[in-house]
Design a protein around this motif. Sequence first.
Motif, PDB file in Angstrom:
ATOM      1  N   TRP A 143      28.358 -12.841 -73.168  1.00  0.00           N
ATOM      2  CA  TRP A 143      29.203 -13.801 -72.544  1.00  0.00           C
ATOM      3  C   TRP A 143      30.033 -13.988 -74.119  1.00  0.00           C
ATOM      4  O   TRP A 143      30.166 -15.396 -74.348  1.00  0.00           O
ATOM      5  CB  TRP A 143      28.577 -14.507 -72.276  1.00  0.00           C
ATOM      6  N   LYS A 144      30.164 -12.960 -74.794  1.00  0.00           N
ATOM      7  CA  LYS A 144      31.254 -13.555 -75.719  1.00  0.00           C
ATOM      8  C   LYS A 144      32.524 -13.426 -75.735  1.00  0.00           C
ATOM      9  O   LYS A 144      33.768 -13.673 -76.707  1.00  0.00           O
ATOM     10  CB  LYS A 144      31.035 -12.380 -76.723  1.00  0.00           C
ATOM     11  N   GLY A 145      33.151 -12.933 -74.673  1.00  0.00           N
ATOM     12  CA  GLY A 145      34.696 -13.503 -74.143  1.00  0.00           C
ATOM     13  C   GLY A 145      35.889 -14.734 -74.287  1.00  0.00           C
ATOM     14  O   GLY A 145      34.271 -14.906 -74.054  1.00  0.00           O
ATOM     15  N   MET A 146      36.386 -14.884 -73.632  1.00  0.00           N
ATOM     16  CA  MET A 146      37.633 -16.015 -74.063  1.00  0.00           C
ATOM     17  C   MET A 146      38.219 -15.740 -72.478  1.00  0.00           C
ATOM     18  O   MET A 146      38.719 -17.077 -71.997  1.00  0.00           O
ATOM     19  CB  MET A 146      38.195 -16.115 -74.909  1.00  0.00           C
ATOM     20  N   THR A 147      37.119 -15.198 -71.606  1.00  0.00           N
ATOM     21  CA  THR A 147      38.263 -16.116 -70.444  1.00  0.00           C
ATOM     22  C   THR A 147      37.214 -16.465 -69.287  1.00  0.00           C
ATOM     23  O   THR A 147      36.487 -17.581 -69.502  1.00  0.00           O
ATOM     24  CB  THR A 147      37.400 -14.286 -69.147  1.00  0.00           C
ATOM     25  N   PRO A 148      38.388 -17.500 -67.692  1.00  0.00           N
ATOM     26  CA  PRO A 148      38.002 -18.630 -67.672  1.00  0.00           C
ATOM     27  C   PRO A 148      36.062 -18.238 -67.124  1.00  0.00           C
ATOM     28  O   PRO A 148      35.481 -19.766 -67.180  1.00  0.00           O
ATOM     29  CB  PRO A 148      38.288 -18.648 -66.514  1.00  0.00           C
ATOM     30  N   ALA A 201      34.118 -16.582 -67.984  1.00  0.00           N
ATOM     31  CA  ALA A 201      33.507 -16.402 -69.975  1.00  0.00           C
ATOM     32  C   ALA A 201      32.490 -17.367 -69.992  1.00  0.00           C
ATOM     33  O   ALA A 201      31.329 -17.720 -69.988  1.00  0.00           O
ATOM     34  CB  ALA A 201      33.545 -15.518 -70.952  1.00  0.00           C
ATOM     35  N   ASP A 202      33.420 -18.307 -69.743  1.00  0.00           N
ATOM     36  CA  ASP A 202      33.483 -19.952 -70.632  1.00  0.00           C
ATOM     37  C   ASP A 202      32.223 -20.791 -69.448  1.00  0.00           C
ATOM     38  O   ASP A 202      32.507 -21.348 -69.938  1.00  0.00           O
ATOM     39  CB  ASP A 202      34.624 -20.559 -71.057  1.00  0.00           C
ATOM     40  N   GLN A 203      32.495 -20.396 -67.766  1.00  0.00           N
ATOM     41  CA  GLN A 203      31.903 -21.291 -67.015  1.00  0.00           C
ATOM     42  C   GLN A 203      30.809 -20.859 -67.256  1.00  0.00           C
ATOM     43  O   GLN A 203      29.277 -21.349 -67.108  1.00  0.00           O
ATOM     44  CB  GLN A 203      31.998 -20.970 -65.933  1.00  0.00           C
ATOM     45  N   ILE A 204      30.514 -19.064 -67.462  1.00  0.00           N
ATOM     46  CA  ILE A 204      29.084 -19.407 -67.826  1.00  0.00           C
ATOM     47  C   ILE A 204      28.068 -19.385 -68.814  1.00  0.00           C
ATOM     48  O   ILE A 204      26.744 -19.742 -68.898  1.00  0.00           O
ATOM     49  CB  ILE A 204      28.993 -17.659 -67.610  1.00  0.00           C
ATOM     50  N   ARG A 205      29.472 -19.791 -70.068  1.00  0.00           N
ATOM     51  CA  ARG A 205      28.252 -20.411 -70.921  1.00  0.00           C
ATOM     52  C   ARG A 205      27.715 -21.359 -71.392  1.00  0.00           C
ATOM     53  O   ARG A 205      27.438 -21.956 -71.732  1.00  0.00           O
ATOM     54  CB  ARG A 205      29.438 -20.208 -72.625  1.00  0.00           C
ATOM     55  N   LYS A 206      28.973 -22.440 -70.672  1.00  0.00           N
ATOM     56  CA  LYS A 206      28.709 -23.863 -70.232  1.00  0.00           C
ATOM     57  C   LYS A 206      27.385 -23.297 -69.421  1.00  0.00           C
ATOM     58  O   LYS A 206      26.536 -25.012 -69.307  1.00  0.00           O
ATOM     59  CB  LYS A 206      29.825 -24.771 -69.438  1.00  0.00           C
ATOM     60  N   PRO A 221       9.975  -9.111 -72.538  1.00  0.00           N
ATOM     61  CA  PRO A 221       9.311 -10.310 -73.008  1.00  0.00           C
ATOM     62  C   PRO A 221      10.629 -11.351 -73.443  1.00  0.00           C
ATOM     63  O   PRO A 221      11.613 -11.372 -73.577  1.00  0.00           O
ATOM     64  CB  PRO A 221       8.609  -9.864 -74.606  1.00  0.00           C
ATOM     65  N   ALA A 222      10.564 -12.420 -73.193  1.00  0.00           N
ATOM     66  CA  ALA A 222      10.560 -13.731 -73.193  1.00  0.00           C
ATOM     67  C   ALA A 222      11.734 -13.301 -74.811  1.00  0.00           C
ATOM     68  O   ALA A 222      11.187 -13.490 -75.682  1.00  0.00           O
ATOM     69  CB  ALA A 222       9.986 -14.736 -73.331  1.00  0.00           C
ATOM     70  N   MET A 223      13.144 -13.931 -74.652  1.00  0.00           N
ATOM     71  CA  MET A 223      13.928 -14.567 -76.161  1.00  0.00           C
ATOM     72  C   MET A 223      14.628 -15.255 -75.527  1.00  0.00           C
ATOM     73  O   MET A 223      15.061 -16.027 -74.659  1.00  0.00           O
ATOM     74  CB  MET A 223      14.920 -12.781 -76.089  1.00  0.00           C
ATOM     75  N   ASP A 224      15.293 -16.131 -77.077  1.00  0.00           N
ATOM     76  CA  ASP A 224      15.759 -17.343 -76.953  1.00  0.00           C
ATOM     77  C   ASP A 224      17.063 -17.675 -75.409  1.00  0.00           C
ATOM     78  O   ASP A 224      17.646 -16.226 -75.705  1.00  0.00           O
ATOM     79  CB  ASP A 224      16.592 -17.549 -78.084  1.00  0.00           C
ATOM     80  N   LEU A 225      17.176 -18.160 -74.961  1.00  0.00           N
ATOM     81  CA  LEU A 225      18.205 -18.816 -73.816  1.00  0.00           C
ATOM     82  C   LEU A 225      20.045 -18.803 -74.106  1.00  0.00           C
ATOM     83  O   LEU A 225      20.469 -18.106 -74.189  1.00  0.00           O
ATOM     84  CB  LEU A 225      17.821 -19.313 -72.831  1.00  0.00           C
ATOM     85  N   LEU A 226      19.739 -19.297 -74.821  1.00  0.00           N
ATOM     86  CA  LEU A 226      21.099 -19.635 -76.312  1.00  0.00           C
ATOM     87  C   LEU A 226      21.581 -18.728 -77.074  1.00  0.00           C
ATOM     88  O   LEU A 226      22.951 -17.578 -77.134  1.00  0.00           O
ATOM     89  CB  LEU A 226      21.176 -20.598 -76.762  1.00  0.00           C
ATOM     90  N   GLU A 227      20.336 -17.144 -77.779  1.00  0.00           N
ATOM     91  CA  GLU A 227      21.117 -16.109 -78.043  1.00  0.00           C
ATOM     92  C   GLU A 227      21.397 -14.945 -77.409  1.00  0.00           C
ATOM     93  O   GLU A 227      22.287 -14.442 -78.119  1.00  0.00           O
ATOM     94  CB  GLU A 227      19.884 -15.453 -79.368  1.00  0.00           C
ATOM     95  N   TYR A 228      20.585 -14.967 -76.060  1.00  0.00           N
ATOM     96  CA  TYR A 228      21.056 -14.367 -75.332  1.00  0.00           C
ATOM     97  C   TYR A 228      22.655 -14.667 -74.893  1.00  0.00           C
ATOM     98  O   TYR A 228      22.423 -12.911 -74.642  1.00  0.00           O
ATOM     99  CB  TYR A 228      20.018 -13.903 -73.510  1.00  0.00           C
ATOM    100  N   CYS A 229      23.172 -15.549 -74.231  1.00  0.00           N
ATOM    101  CA  CYS A 229      23.700 -15.948 -74.118  1.00  0.00           C
ATOM    102  C   CYS A 229      24.822 -15.436 -75.138  1.00  0.00           C
ATOM    103  O   CYS A 229      25.690 -14.925 -74.760  1.00  0.00           O
ATOM    104  CB  CYS A 229      24.423 -16.926 -73.490  1.00  0.00           C
ATOM    105  N   GLU A 230      24.745 -16.113 -76.568  1.00  0.00           N
ATOM    106  CA  GLU A 230      25.553 -15.562 -77.175  1.00  0.00           C
ATOM    107  C   GLU A 230      25.932 -14.234 -77.350  1.00  0.00           C
ATOM    108  O   GLU A 230      26.858 -13.693 -77.727  1.00  0.00           O
ATOM    109  CB  GLU A 230      25.767 -15.942 -78.702  1.00  0.00           C
ATOM    110  N   LEU A 231      24.980 -13.277 -76.636  1.00  0.00           N
ATOM    111  CA  LEU A 231      25.323 -11.561 -76.765  1.00  0.00           C
ATOM    112  C   LEU A 231      26.095 -10.707 -75.319  1.00  0.00           C
ATOM    113  O   LEU A 231      26.560 -10.535 -75.658  1.00  0.00           O
ATOM    114  CB  LEU A 231      23.816 -10.867 -77.288  1.00  0.00           C
TER     115      LEU A 231
END
Length: 233
Positions: free
Chosen positions: A22-27, A29-34, A10-20
């Motif tokens: 893509w927590k890393g601090m690599t370039p 991970a930052d690109q995917i978050r953007k 089922p659909a879940m919140d997009l930004l919550e999914y992203c936060e779960l």
Amino acid sequence: MTKKSLSVTPAMDLLEYCELEWKGMTPHADQIRKAYGEIYRVHNIRYICRVRGDNYCALRATLFQVLSNGIPFPSWMKEQDITKWGDIHGLKDKKAREKACKLLFMDESSEYKMYEAVKFLMLYLAIEMFEGMRHGQDVPNFCAILFSRDTSLDPFSFMLNHLNTIGDSGGLEQIEMFLPGYTLQLQMQTFRLYKYDTEEFEVSFTDVCGRDWHKITLLTEDDRHYNIPVTHQ
């Protein structure tokens, strides 16, 4: 009949999914978050349906949208008897159709048979396009690349070296992503998140389409695993 968990969640919140995810601090991970932030703000995509990440992933993400949205048969298939599609399309009530889809995508045996049937239809269309090329007819632009590979110089080698492996040892390659769209007469828009901030971030796997072709949208982080972006629940 073998049943497993639902292969499309089922659909879940997009930004919550992203936060779960893509927590890393690599370039990277930052690109995917953007990228997730971009499709949320600019394209109004608010939710995501996660798709089981096996080698049928691209076909699963495509066919789930076709069936759950009640998209009709392509015009060239109207005489065909494809009961898995026809039965669900015949359900005009949205909740009933979604329930039928849920049952289908929990039944692994029926689900995989459906993908194999679509692979057969893709081969049928590939043969028609190849014959069209040989006779100087207008065919979609991707055909020239599809049949220029050493492993795919004609429909037979395409079947042996590429189509047969889909779902088993490999998935659809990028150039092959055009085939489901033309086979099912779909406009296939895809967000490639790892290509964020380039011209390849948002692509269409359809060179030319008919006016009545329905649109579906896919989302990928790596060109291998595809999820389903959703604007509203």
